[in-house]
Design a protein around this motif. Structure first.
Motif, mmCIF file in Angstrom:
data_model
loop_
_atom_site.group_PDB
_atom_site.id
_atom_site.type_symbol
_atom_site.label_atom_id
_atom_site.label_comp_id
_atom_site.label_asym_id
_atom_site.label_seq_id
_atom_site.Cartn_x
_atom_site.Cartn_y
_atom_site.Cartn_z
ATOM 1 N N PHE A 1 22.230 -24.249 55.492
ATOM 2 C CA PHE A 1 21.285 -25.330 55.283
ATOM 3 C C PHE A 1 20.804 -25.410 53.835
ATOM 4 O O PHE A 1 19.903 -26.169 53.521
ATOM 5 N N SER A 2 21.396 -24.629 52.949
ATOM 6 C CA SER A 2 20.892 -24.568 51.579
ATOM 7 C C SER A 2 20.950 -25.930 50.875
ATOM 8 O O SER A 2 20.090 -26.239 50.065
ATOM 9 N N GLY A 3 21.934 -26.750 51.195
ATOM 10 C CA GLY A 3 22.008 -28.081 50.592
ATOM 11 C C GLY A 3 20.904 -29.011 51.044
ATOM 12 O O GLY A 3 20.479 -29.896 50.309
ATOM 13 N N VAL A 4 20.416 -28.807 52.234
ATOM 14 C CA VAL A 4 19.352 -29.642 52.792
ATOM 15 C C VAL A 4 18.000 -29.265 52.190
ATOM 16 O O VAL A 4 17.127 -30.123 52.008
ATOM 17 N N LEU A 5 17.822 -28.005 51.865
ATOM 18 C CA LEU A 5 16.520 -27.537 51.373
ATOM 19 C C LEU A 5 16.062 -28.291 50.135
ATOM 20 O O LEU A 5 14.878 -28.620 50.005
ATOM 21 N N SER A 6 16.967 -28.582 49.237
ATOM 22 C CA SER A 6 16.583 -29.260 47.995
ATOM 23 C C SER A 6 16.155 -30.711 48.236
ATOM 24 O O SER A 6 15.540 -31.323 47.360
ATOM 25 N N ARG A 7 16.423 -31.245 49.406
ATOM 26 C CA ARG A 7 16.009 -32.617 49.728
ATOM 27 C C ARG A 7 14.588 -32.678 50.280
ATOM 28 O O ARG A 7 14.045 -33.770 50.450
ATOM 29 N N ILE A 8 13.981 -31.533 50.552
ATOM 30 C CA ILE A 8 12.611 -31.516 51.061
ATOM 31 C C ILE A 8 11.674 -31.885 49.918
ATOM 32 O O ILE A 8 11.664 -31.234 48.871
ATOM 33 N N LYS A 9 10.895 -32.920 50.112
ATOM 34 C CA LYS A 9 9.993 -33.415 49.064
ATOM 35 C C LYS A 9 8.526 -33.085 49.340
ATOM 36 O O LYS A 9 7.705 -33.115 48.438
ATOM 37 N N LYS B 1 14.767 -23.275 46.247
ATOM 38 C CA LYS B 1 15.462 -24.511 46.603
ATOM 39 C C LYS B 1 14.508 -25.673 46.899
ATOM 40 O O LYS B 1 14.852 -26.826 46.702
ATOM 41 N N ILE B 2 13.313 -25.355 47.423
ATOM 42 C CA ILE B 2 12.353 -26.402 47.803
ATOM 43 C C ILE B 2 11.343 -26.573 46.673
ATOM 44 O O ILE B 2 10.516 -25.683 46.420
ATOM 45 N N LYS B 3 11.400 -27.732 46.003
ATOM 46 C CA LYS B 3 10.416 -28.010 44.963
ATOM 47 C C LYS B 3 9.045 -28.132 45.609
ATOM 48 O O LYS B 3 8.915 -28.524 46.769
ATOM 49 N N ASN B 4 8.023 -27.805 44.866
ATOM 50 C CA ASN B 4 6.638 -27.856 45.365
ATOM 51 C C ASN B 4 6.415 -26.931 46.559
ATOM 52 O O ASN B 4 5.644 -27.237 47.452
ATOM 53 N N SER B 5 7.131 -25.811 46.571
ATOM 54 C CA SER B 5 6.915 -24.860 47.661
ATOM 55 C C SER B 5 6.177 -23.632 47.144
ATOM 56 O O SER B 5 6.231 -23.306 45.952
#
Length: 78
Positions: free
Chosen positions: A13-21, A46-50
């Motif tokens: 799921f690593s590609g999906v993580l970067s899409r979390i806004k 991977k998750i911005k604003n995390s």
């Protein structure tokens, strides 16, 4: 249960993580042996604003074994 777990961990799921806004808080047990802490650091990058919160002495099922520290961290970060 083990078969289900093995199927889940095969998924990447690593590609999906970067899409979390949305701002995201990750709460992890310091001594989680099922999903180790290095995974939490990877996900957090991977998750911005995390934000990553590590519960000292926490294992995988923090909600069962350390509910008070978990609750404190949740309320501090509302």
């Amino acid at each position: 249960m083990r078969e289900t777990y093995l199927k889940i961990i095969e998924e990447d799921f690593s590609g999906v993580l970067s899409r979390i806004k949305a701002p995201t808080i990750l709460i992890w047990g310091e001594k989680d042996e099922i999903i180790p802490l290095e995974h939490a650091h990877f996900i957090q990058k991977k998750i911005k604003n995390s934000k990553l919160i590590i519960i000292p002495e926490g294992i995988h099922a923090i909600e069962r074994f350390l509910p008070d520290p978990l609750s404190q961290e949740i309320f501090k970060n509302l």
